[in-house]
Design a protein around this motif. Structure first.
Motif, short mmCIF file in Angstrom:
data_model
loop_
_atom_site.label_atom_id
_atom_site.label_comp_id
_atom_site.label_asym_id
_atom_site.label_seq_id
_atom_site.Cartn_x
_atom_site.Cartn_y
_atom_site.Cartn_z
N UNK A 171 0.67 -1.54 -0.03
CA UNK A 171 0.10 0.19 0.21
C UNK A 171 1.04 1.31 0.34
N UNK A 172 2.18 0.74 -0.55
CA UNK A 172 3.43 2.35 -0.26
C UNK A 172 4.38 2.34 -1.12
N UNK A 173 5.08 2.53 -1.66
CA UNK A 173 6.28 2.49 -2.52
C UNK A 173 7.33 1.73 -1.97
N UNK A 174 7.75 -0.01 -2.80
CA UNK A 174 7.73 -0.24 -1.63
C UNK A 174 9.40 -1.25 -2.55
N UNK A 175 10.51 -1.17 -1.97
CA UNK A 175 11.53 -2.03 -2.66
C UNK A 175 11.69 -3.26 -2.16
N UNK A 176 11.12 -4.35 -3.13
CA UNK A 176 11.75 -5.85 -2.73
C UNK A 176 12.82 -6.72 -2.71
N UNK A 177 13.70 -6.86 -2.92
CA UNK A 177 15.28 -7.51 -2.45
C UNK A 177 14.80 -8.91 -3.10
N UNK A 212 17.99 2.60 -3.27
CA UNK A 212 18.91 1.64 -4.72
C UNK A 212 18.83 -0.16 -4.78
N UNK A 213 18.47 0.33 -6.33
CA UNK A 213 17.93 -1.51 -6.87
C UNK A 213 18.98 -1.95 -7.38
N UNK A 214 19.07 -3.42 -7.58
CA UNK A 214 19.69 -3.96 -7.93
C UNK A 214 19.45 -5.34 -8.77
N UNK A 215 20.15 -5.88 -9.81
CA UNK A 215 19.69 -6.77 -10.57
C UNK A 215 18.48 -7.44 -10.07
N UNK A 216 17.43 -8.19 -10.11
CA UNK A 216 15.64 -8.70 -10.38
C UNK A 216 15.70 -7.93 -8.61
N UNK A 217 15.95 -7.04 -8.11
CA UNK A 217 15.08 -6.11 -7.70
C UNK A 217 14.02 -6.00 -7.95
N UNK A 218 12.61 -5.78 -7.05
CA UNK A 218 11.54 -5.40 -8.03
C UNK A 218 10.93 -4.45 -6.92
N UNK A 219 10.54 -3.19 -7.58
CA UNK A 219 10.19 -2.20 -7.13
C UNK A 219 8.23 -1.90 -7.49
N UNK A 220 7.43 -1.84 -5.87
CA UNK A 220 5.69 -1.25 -6.39
C UNK A 220 5.82 0.09 -6.37
N UNK A 221 4.84 1.22 -6.54
CA UNK A 221 4.70 1.71 -6.58
C UNK A 221 3.04 2.14 -6.41
N UNK A 248 22.46 9.04 -15.76
CA UNK A 248 21.31 9.55 -16.63
C UNK A 248 20.54 9.64 -15.21
N UNK A 249 20.26 10.57 -15.48
CA UNK A 249 18.98 10.66 -14.41
C UNK A 249 17.35 10.87 -15.26
N UNK A 250 16.65 10.47 -14.56
CA UNK A 250 15.25 10.85 -16.08
C UNK A 250 14.43 12.03 -15.37
N UNK A 251 13.48 12.20 -16.68
CA UNK A 251 12.24 13.60 -15.60
C UNK A 251 11.63 12.45 -14.87
N UNK A 252 10.76 13.06 -14.37
CA UNK A 252 9.98 13.02 -13.30
C UNK A 252 8.77 11.95 -13.97
N UNK A 253 8.53 10.94 -13.64
CA UNK A 253 7.12 9.79 -13.49
C UNK A 253 6.29 10.25 -13.11
N UNK A 254 4.79 9.83 -13.62
CA UNK A 254 3.89 9.75 -11.84
C UNK A 254 2.59 9.05 -13.66
N UNK A 255 2.29 7.36 -12.39
CA UNK A 255 1.79 6.73 -13.73
C UNK A 255 0.04 6.74 -13.46
N UNK A 256 -0.63 6.83 -13.69
CA UNK A 256 -1.90 7.17 -13.21
C UNK A 256 -2.19 5.18 -12.18
N UNK A 257 -2.26 4.86 -12.75
CA UNK A 257 -2.82 3.32 -11.82
C UNK A 257 -0.97 2.97 -11.33
#
Length: 277
Positions: free
Chosen positions: A17-23, A244-253, A213-222
């Motif tokens: 239910x919140x931004x989560x780094x899945x190691x 900080x994500x490493x290879x095969x780490x997940x992220x939920x937003x 490189x640093x990206x622009x700001x992303x914001x997805x509606x879903x």
């Protein structure tokens, strides 16, 4: 020795239910299958009403087919992205068979029987996005309502090739980088994004970042779910929280989360994502 019959049971359904780094290195795994269908290891990142992201793994020479308890025909669209090993994907109803290499994907729609084989000497890992997600009734319960397929085919018969009437990719669509739909996005058009699949049910993209490189700001509606394809990828949220994500780490937003990505490497980096329904 007599094999042990495994009865189908639903897989775990992690949700956030919140931004989560899945190691990846801290994840528990889930085994499914039986002696007839084969045994498969799953890393389940998220599975809620909006998104379903897993990695499945097969030993060298391993496979999954299907059995009465485990029927591999579902009510969802699927994208399979090969991380390592060589995937042979087969439709045992028609015999259609394809070879999918690391960095390539295969897409198929609901009601497609599918078997998978690891045709390599290394461990096969495949990222899977599945939508509508299993929690909506599109996986095991749906499959049990389908007639059990007993006449299995691993090659196609009665065709001529080359021929205008022969369609090699019928149930399956193989997606390589040459098939990506590219776009430049963001305020300064500095973010390079590839679309792999965009259907009513499934929207999968890869964000490509040049060295440092640093990206622009992303914001997805879903809601969105991610898998880092590279080490040392920094995620900066608008509340100043950082991962900080490493290879095969997940992220939920969750939906409407603003964030930036930064590549901390001296070479290109990529992250693959799925936008929820």
């Amino acid at each position: 020795m007599i094999g042990v019959m495994m009865t189908y049971k639903p897989s775990p359904k992690p949700n956030f239910h919140e931004p989560t780094h899945i190691e990846y290195k801290k994840m528990e795994t889930y085994m499914w299958g039986d002696d007839e269908a084969g045994k498969v290891k799953d890393w389940i990142y998220v599975s809620n009403e909006s998104l379903h992201q897993i990695i499945f793994g097969l030993e060298p020479g391993g496979s999954f087919k299907h059995s009465d308890q485990y029927r591999t025909i579902f009510g969802a669209d699927e994208l399979l992205y090969v991380l390592s090993g060589v995937l042979i994907i087969n439709n045992p109803e028609t015999g259609e068979t394809h070879k999918v290499l690391p960095g390539e994907s295969v897409y198929f729609q609901k009601d497609t029987w599918h078997h998978a084989f690891n045709y390599s000497d290394e461990y096969l890992q495949v990222l899977e996005f599945f939508s509508p997600p299993p929690i909506t009734g599109t996986s095991g319960a749906y499959a049990k309502e389908k007639k059990l397929l007993k006449n299995l085919k691993y090659k196609r018969d009665n065709y001529s090739y080359p021929s205008e009437n022969f369609k090699n990719e019928n149930a399956f669509k193989i997606i390589r980088s040459s098939n990506y739909i590219w776009s430049l996005e963001g305020k300064n058009k500095q973010s390079l994004i590839a679309t792999l699949v965009k259907t009513i049910s499934l929207d999968v993209k890869i964000i490509n970042l040049k060295s440092l490189q640093e990206s622009d700001v992303f914001n997805f509606k879903n809601h969105t779910t991610y898998l880092s394809l590279s080490d040392n990828l920094e995620v900066n949220l608008d509340n100043h929280k950082k991962f900080i994500l490493n290879k095969k780490d997940g992220l939920y937003l969750p939906h409407d989360t603003s964030f930036k990505l930064k590549n901390l490497n001296n070479f290109e980096a990529n992250i693959i994502l799925c936008i929820g329904i």
